[in-house]
Design a protein around this motif. Structure first.
Motif, PDB file in Angstrom:
ATOM      1  N   GLN A 168       0.811  -1.211   0.000  1.00 27.95           N
ATOM      2  CA  GLN A 168       0.000   0.000   0.000  1.00 27.95           C
ATOM      3  C   GLN A 168       0.849   1.268   0.000  1.00 27.95           C
ATOM      4  O   GLN A 168       0.477   2.274  -0.624  1.00 27.95           O
ATOM      5  N   TYR A 169       2.008   1.239   0.679  1.00 30.38           N
ATOM      6  CA  TYR A 169       2.774   2.470   0.870  1.00 30.38           C
ATOM      7  C   TYR A 169       4.114   2.503   0.133  1.00 30.38           C
ATOM      8  O   TYR A 169       4.835   3.500   0.224  1.00 30.38           O
ATOM      9  N   ALA A 170       4.442   1.442  -0.595  1.00 34.79           N
ATOM     10  CA  ALA A 170       5.734   1.412  -1.294  1.00 34.79           C
ATOM     11  C   ALA A 170       5.859   2.544  -2.298  1.00 34.79           C
ATOM     12  O   ALA A 170       6.901   3.212  -2.389  1.00 34.79           O
ATOM     13  N   ASN A 191       5.194  -3.861  -8.782  1.00 34.30           N
ATOM     14  CA  ASN A 191       4.856  -4.707  -9.925  1.00 34.30           C
ATOM     15  C   ASN A 191       5.877  -4.559 -11.043  1.00 34.30           C
ATOM     16  O   ASN A 191       6.242  -5.533 -11.700  1.00 34.30           O
ATOM     17  N   ALA A 192       6.339  -3.328 -11.274  1.00 35.51           N
ATOM     18  CA  ALA A 192       7.357  -3.112 -12.308  1.00 35.51           C
ATOM     19  C   ALA A 192       8.670  -3.781 -11.931  1.00 35.51           C
ATOM     20  O   ALA A 192       9.438  -4.221 -12.804  1.00 35.51           O
ATOM     21  N   MET A 193       8.923  -3.881 -10.632  1.00 30.11           N
ATOM     22  CA  MET A 193      10.135  -4.561 -10.149  1.00 30.11           C
ATOM     23  C   MET A 193       9.950  -6.079 -10.082  1.00 30.11           C
ATOM     24  O   MET A 193      10.914  -6.808  -9.856  1.00 30.11           O
ATOM     25  N   GLY A 240       8.575 -12.437  -7.769  1.00 30.26           N
ATOM     26  CA  GLY A 240       9.805 -13.142  -7.442  1.00 30.26           C
ATOM     27  C   GLY A 240       9.766 -13.743  -6.051  1.00 30.26           C
ATOM     28  O   GLY A 240      10.219 -14.880  -5.836  1.00 30.26           O
ATOM     29  N   MET A 241       9.240 -12.996  -5.080  1.00 30.14           N
ATOM     30  CA  MET A 241       9.127 -13.506  -3.710  1.00 30.14           C
ATOM     31  C   MET A 241       8.271 -14.766  -3.674  1.00 30.14           C
ATOM     32  O   MET A 241       8.609 -15.743  -2.979  1.00 30.14           O
ATOM     33  N   SER A 252      11.560 -11.000 -21.688  1.00 29.76           N
ATOM     34  CA  SER A 252      12.364  -9.839 -21.338  1.00 29.76           C
ATOM     35  C   SER A 252      13.491 -10.272 -20.398  1.00 29.76           C
ATOM     36  O   SER A 252      13.243 -10.952 -19.397  1.00 29.76           O
ATOM     37  N   VAL A 253      14.706  -9.877 -20.723  1.00 30.50           N
ATOM     38  CA  VAL A 253      15.852 -10.198 -19.875  1.00 30.50           C
ATOM     39  C   VAL A 253      15.711  -9.520 -18.515  1.00 30.50           C
ATOM     40  O   VAL A 253      16.028 -10.095 -17.471  1.00 30.50           O
ATOM     41  N   GLU A 254      15.201  -8.278 -18.521  1.00 32.01           N
ATOM     42  CA  GLU A 254      15.022  -7.546 -17.265  1.00 32.01           C
ATOM     43  C   GLU A 254      14.039  -8.256 -16.344  1.00 32.01           C
ATOM     44  O   GLU A 254      14.238  -8.322 -15.127  1.00 32.01           O
ATOM     45  N   THR A 255      12.967  -8.778 -16.933  1.00 29.52           N
ATOM     46  CA  THR A 255      11.986  -9.508 -16.129  1.00 29.52           C
ATOM     47  C   THR A 255      12.628 -10.717 -15.461  1.00 29.52           C
ATOM     48  O   THR A 255      12.413 -10.977 -14.277  1.00 29.52           O
ATOM     49  N   ALA A 256      13.427 -11.444 -16.226  1.00 31.64           N
ATOM     50  CA  ALA A 256      14.105 -12.622 -15.674  1.00 31.64           C
ATOM     51  C   ALA A 256      15.020 -12.249 -14.516  1.00 31.64           C
ATOM     52  O   ALA A 256      15.064 -12.936 -13.485  1.00 31.64           O
ATOM     53  N   LYS A 257      15.754 -11.148 -14.672  1.00 30.93           N
ATOM     54  CA  LYS A 257      16.655 -10.703 -13.608  1.00 30.93           C
ATOM     55  C   LYS A 257      15.882 -10.343 -12.344  1.00 30.93           C
ATOM     56  O   LYS A 257      16.281 -10.712 -11.229  1.00 30.93           O
TER      57      LYS A 257
END
Length: 547
Positions: free
Chosen positions: A219-221, A230-232, A237-238, A454-459
């Motif tokens: 809620q506060y991130a 979500n973009a991260m 991943g968690m 996406s490579v970024e998504t995988a990372k």
């Protein structure tokens, strides 16, 4: 019209059966007619609300209230509905039909429709229908095993049981439940997620704390730290990391039981017989479940034509991955719902889809994958809630034979509900699609498939899987801290974190202010609060959909 409720008297008899008592039959004419009628209603409402509002309401209490209402009719034909166990069958069937029709059937077939692959819709419906039935059957087999103990909260099931008990017994329990019900209704009117408050009163303390931390951070991130979780892909991943560790923990439980069996055979010592049998049943169920999902993935791959777009090697990899993904999705949804009363099925299905995209499966296979994994989990979780309701009403295994018979009858009632759900979706889906109506989450799945790898998504997924795995490992298999933390991170309901915090504070302060005996009242009150929130959500959803 008979409900076959011969195990107890019509008047104020105890909820549990006497020795040698007989559980009401799900296929007795009276029960069968009521379950079919309620199932049709639940399936229609579930699909309508998912298509128009993107939510699926809990209709469990509606079924129980319908049976309670019929029980008050002064006719011999309705006398059997005074049994709390007959009412349990009614709520089991309607909730199965609602979640089955909406989440397990209508949602998956909307994905090929939005992708422009109309020839996949009917084969997809056939495949996900089988997956839904297997989903519920597996929970029936896994219930009250080390992975899914009957003693765990299963909050929506507890709420339904308390409502049925209060209607049957009256007295102080009914007053406390009524107070909780009013509190839940009033809070829901002001857009407060009262189910989160109720769940925090009865869930495991550590699990609820992790759940609340996840909710509050989500809620506060962004407003406080400027972080777009979500973009991260932080929540996703968690959940991947926690889910993999949870799977290993379940496997260790099964292997531990096998070692205990061997030790007992050698020295006449070891784990209690009940624990051993539960672990053996869990192991057999997992093997059967994986085999069933592998067969369903073959059916879907060839039935939809997706297999023709893959090389033999990729096809084999897809079949194995789809089976594992569906099975893992089911387990994670079940664990989250068992502890928190929330099951982030949409989000976990998106996680398995993202991994499939990164592997490089073609779009046709990804459409099948997303629909298949989305279909597993909802029926599994809902069956757990319903069996928890029955477990409490039957005296928490006070009579093992009666308990097992009750579960069998609940499974039959659930299968009736799922069967009705299949028919309702089959005859109605074209009407919704012609009006451009699908489950809103379907658009997110389609967008992810079209965006590609996406490579970024995988990372990001790999990076955040590490802390998720660590938290789950530290918490252990009983507390499931990693799964609950990730669940909280995936849910974006405003104020839910604060309501969980309020519930935790109330359960800490109440015994100090009102005495230790207040614990029982807190559980009843929590059931009322959850029920009030569910009833308001259902009524509000129906009202909005009818406008």
């Amino acid at each position: 019209m008979s409900t076959d409720a011969t195990h107890r008297a019509v008047t104020d008899a105890p909820a549990t059966a006497p020795a040698g008592g007989r559980h009401p039959r799900a296929l007795a004419p009276g029960n069968l007619i009521l379950t079919v009628v309620l199932s049709v209603f639940g399936a229609v409402v579930g699909v309508q609300l998912l298509a128009t509002l993107g939510v699926t309401p809990s209709t469990s209490l509606i079924g129980a209230l319908a049976a309670m209402t019929l029980a008050r009719v002064p006719l011999v034909a309705f006398r059997g509905f005074r049994s709390v166990h007959a009412q349990n069958l009614a709520q089991t069937s309607i909730s199965s039909a609602t979640f089955g029709a909406a989440n397990s059937l209508f949602l998956p077939i909307g994905i090929p429709f939005l992708f422009g692959m109309d020839d996949m819709i009917v084969p997809m419906l056939v495949g996900v229908s089988v997956a839904m039935l297997v989903d519920a059957w597996l929970l029936y087999r896994m219930y009250d095993t080390p992975a899914f103990p009957a003693k765990n909260p299963w909050p929506l099931g507890l709420a339904a049981a308390e409502a049925i008990r209060a209607g049957d017994e009256g007295g102080r329990r009914a007053k406390v439940l009524g107070l909780g019900l009013v509190t839940g209704l009033v809070g829901a009117v002001f857009s407060l997620p009262m189910s989160a408050f109720g769940v925090a009163l009865i869930g495991g303390f550590g699990a609820m704390a992790a759940f609340g931390v996840g909710l509050l951070f989500t809620q506060y991130a962004d407003p406080l730290f400027g972080l777009d979780l979500n973009a991260m892909y932080l929540p996703h991943g968690m959940m991947i990391g926690a889910g993999l560790v949870a799977l290993v923990q379940v496997a260790r439980t099964i292997l531990g039981a096998r070692r205990a069996n061997a030790a007992q055979a050698r020295s006449a010592a070891g784990a209690p017989e009940g624990a051993e049998e539960g672990a053996r049943r869990l192991g057999r169920s997992m093997r059967l479940g994986f085999g069933a999902y592998l067969a369903i993935s073959v059916l879907l791959a060839f039935g939809t034509g997706a297999a023709t777009h893959m090389s033999p090697g990729m096809l084999i990899g897809f079949l194995v991955y789809a089976s594992v993904a569906a099975f893992l999705h089911e387990l994670l949804v079940g664990i989250a719902s068992m502890h928190s009363g929330w099951f982030p099925a949409f989000a976990i299905a998106l996680i398995t889809l993202l991994l499939g995209i990164l592997i490089g499966f073609p779009p046709e296979a990804l459409v099948v994958l997303s629909g298949f994994t989305a279909a597993t989990g909802p029926a599994f979780a809902d069956m757990g809630y319903d069996l928890k309701t029955g477990y409490l009403l039957r005296g928490e295994n006070a009579d093992p034979a009666f308990e097992l018979e009750g579960r069998r009858q609940q499974l039959i009632a659930a299968m009736i509900g799922f069967g009705v759900a299949i028919v309702v979706v089959l005859v109605s889906y074209r009407m919704f699609f012609d009006n451009g109506q699908t489950a809103p989450i379907d658009a997110a799945y389609v967008a992810a498939i079209k965006a590609g790898p996406s490579v970024e998504t995988a990372k990001h997924l790999a990076l955040w899987a590490v802390p998720g795995a660590i938290v789950q490992l530290v918490g252990g298999s009983k507390r499931q801290l990693g799964i609950l933390l990730a669940t909280g991170l995936l849910i974006t309901t405003p104020m839910a974190g604060w309501m969980v915090a309020a519930g935790i504070a109330a359960r800490v302060l109440a015994p100090r202010l009102l005495g230790r005996d207040v614990k029982g009242d807190l559980e009843v009150f929590a059931g009322g609060a959850i029920a009030g929130d569910a009833l308001y959500s259902f009524g509000n959803g129906v009202f909005k959909a009818a406008k």
